[in-house]
Design a protein around this motif. Structure first.
Motif, PDB file in Angstrom:
ATOM      1  N   GLU A   1       0.687  -1.252   0.135  1.00  0.00           N
ATOM      2  CA  GLU A   1       0.136  -0.084   0.417  1.00  0.00           C
ATOM      3  C   GLU A   1       0.742   1.275   0.111  1.00  0.00           C
ATOM      4  O   GLU A   1       2.233   1.305   0.530  1.00  0.00           O
TER       5      GLU A   1
ATOM      6  N   ALA B   1       1.065   5.713   1.551  1.00  0.00           N
ATOM      7  CA  ALA B   1       1.208   5.997   2.748  1.00  0.00           C
ATOM      8  C   ALA B   1       1.484   7.202   2.214  1.00  0.00           C
ATOM      9  O   ALA B   1       2.193   7.774   1.618  1.00  0.00           O
ATOM     10  N   ARG B   2       1.137   8.034   3.441  1.00  0.00           N
ATOM     11  CA  ARG B   2       1.147   9.766   3.168  1.00  0.00           C
ATOM     12  C   ARG B   2       3.417   9.575   3.533  1.00  0.00           C
ATOM     13  O   ARG B   2       3.684  10.768   2.557  1.00  0.00           O
TER      14      ARG B   2
ATOM     15  N   ASN C   1       5.131  -0.808   5.176  1.00  0.00           N
ATOM     16  CA  ASN C   1       3.621  -1.455   5.029  1.00  0.00           C
ATOM     17  C   ASN C   1       4.492  -2.483   4.299  1.00  0.00           C
ATOM     18  O   ASN C   1       5.050  -3.024   3.975  1.00  0.00           O
TER      19      ASN C   1
ATOM     20  N   ALA D   1      -6.789  -4.955   2.723  1.00  0.00           N
ATOM     21  CA  ALA D   1      -6.647  -3.451   2.803  1.00  0.00           C
ATOM     22  C   ALA D   1      -7.063  -2.413   1.528  1.00  0.00           C
ATOM     23  O   ALA D   1      -7.002  -1.345   2.148  1.00  0.00           O
ATOM     24  N   VAL D   2      -7.794  -2.932   0.723  1.00  0.00           N
ATOM     25  CA  VAL D   2      -8.746  -2.172   0.372  1.00  0.00           C
ATOM     26  C   VAL D   2      -9.573  -1.524   1.144  1.00  0.00           C
ATOM     27  O   VAL D   2     -10.399   0.102   1.872  1.00  0.00           O
ATOM     28  N   TYR D   3     -10.518  -2.606   2.151  1.00  0.00           N
ATOM     29  CA  TYR D   3     -11.722  -2.436   2.958  1.00  0.00           C
ATOM     30  C   TYR D   3     -11.539  -1.553   4.618  1.00  0.00           C
ATOM     31  O   TYR D   3     -12.141  -0.538   4.778  1.00  0.00           O
ATOM     32  N   THR D   4     -10.112  -1.664   4.243  1.00  0.00           N
ATOM     33  CA  THR D   4     -10.046  -1.127   6.090  1.00  0.00           C
ATOM     34  C   THR D   4      -9.487   0.116   5.547  1.00  0.00           C
ATOM     35  O   THR D   4      -9.708   0.773   7.312  1.00  0.00           O
ATOM     36  N   SER D   5      -9.010   0.763   4.269  1.00  0.00           N
ATOM     37  CA  SER D   5      -9.285   1.967   4.236  1.00  0.00           C
ATOM     38  C   SER D   5     -10.463   2.798   4.148  1.00  0.00           C
ATOM     39  O   SER D   5      -9.904   4.143   3.830  1.00  0.00           O
TER      40      SER D   5
ATOM     41  N   ASP E   1     -13.823   4.377   4.416  1.00  0.00           N
ATOM     42  CA  ASP E   1     -14.196   5.946   5.356  1.00  0.00           C
ATOM     43  C   ASP E   1     -15.667   5.591   4.881  1.00  0.00           C
ATOM     44  O   ASP E   1     -16.772   5.431   4.138  1.00  0.00           O
TER      45      ASP E   1
ATOM     46  N   VAL F   1     -14.724   3.988  -2.337  1.00  0.00           N
ATOM     47  CA  VAL F   1     -12.864   4.197  -1.589  1.00  0.00           C
ATOM     48  C   VAL F   1     -12.393   3.847  -2.938  1.00  0.00           C
ATOM     49  O   VAL F   1     -12.848   3.463  -3.688  1.00  0.00           O
TER      50      VAL F   1
ATOM     51  N   ARG G   1      -8.106   3.220  -3.587  1.00  0.00           N
ATOM     52  CA  ARG G   1      -6.663   3.039  -3.054  1.00  0.00           C
ATOM     53  C   ARG G   1      -5.805   3.092  -3.401  1.00  0.00           C
ATOM     54  O   ARG G   1      -6.252   2.557  -5.163  1.00  0.00           O
TER      55      ARG G   1
END
Length: 215
Positions: A44, A46-47, A55, A67-71, A73, A79, A81
């Motif tokens: 993934e 990241a900032r 990661n 990974a897709v669903y964890t991100s 909102d 979503v 990603r």
């Protein structure tokens, strides 16, 4: 030179089948794995670069799905990603998954190549055809395009509501089907549509600029 391969799929009720789109993205990731050594390791974004490199690897479909669903909102209808392979600041590639965000029942899957893979697309049209054919067969999109980074873009939206590509996929039910074929220099049926080639990497934008526009 870098390239972007991007596909959009619209079908009523598609947002109820996000797992299916994630599975298609994973199948595509597996199909292209032999063609770039960095494709054996996806992580993934990241900032920061340090966070991204820390990661864990995405080694299975379940890990990609998580990974897709964890991100996601819960306040948003979809979503988005992004994942990367190789060196995130150098010659890495990235893969994007956007599900229902911005356009209901509309999903995007995209691959942004590094320089090495992009150079192969520039010099090996058979490989470019294989890449488009494989992606279209797996993703079964509504529309798609293989676009060169830095190619000139028109200030106004294209008549076919997508970015121009050297090679494009149009679904056979597209209202643009006839005009897309009229300008194409090569057409190959695949999935529920066709991959259409417009000249060369250096001329496709000029060819597609001939597409009639409403006055």
């Amino acid at each position: 030179m870098k390239w972007e391969l991007v596909f959009r799929t619209y079908r009523p009720g598609l947002d109820r089948h996000m797992d299916e789109s994630i599975a298609r993205a994973w199948e595509f990731m597996q199909a292209i794995k032999p063609y770039d050594p960095t494709f054996h390791r996806w992580r993934e974004t990241a900032r920061t670069k340090a966070q991204a490199e820390a990661n864990p690897n995405i080694d299975t479909l379940d890990q990609l799905r998580q990974a897709v669903y964890t991100s996601a909102d819960p306040e948003l209808p979809g979503v988005i990603r992004s994942f990367f392979s190789g060196d995130i600041d150098a010659d890495g590639s990235s893969l994007g998954i956007q599900l229902g965000l911005g356009r209901p029942d509309t999903h995007f899957i995209s691959l942004h190549t590094g320089h090495a893979l992009g150079a192969r697309i520039d010099t090996d049209e058979d490989f470019a055809d294989w890449l488009m054919h494989t992606a279209a067969r797996i993703i079964n999109p509504t529309i798609g395009a293989l676009q060169r980074d830095g190619a000139p873009l028109n200030p106004d939206p294209e008549p076919y509501d997508f970015g121009p590509g050297w090679k494009m996929f149009f679904h056979r039910d597209s209202p643009h089907w006839a005009q897309a074929h009229a300008l194409a220099t090569k057409a190959v049926p695949v999935a529920e549509g066709a991959i259409l080639t417009y000249g060369t990497p250096d001329t496709y934008t000029q060819i597609l600029n001939q597409w009639p526009r409403e006055q």
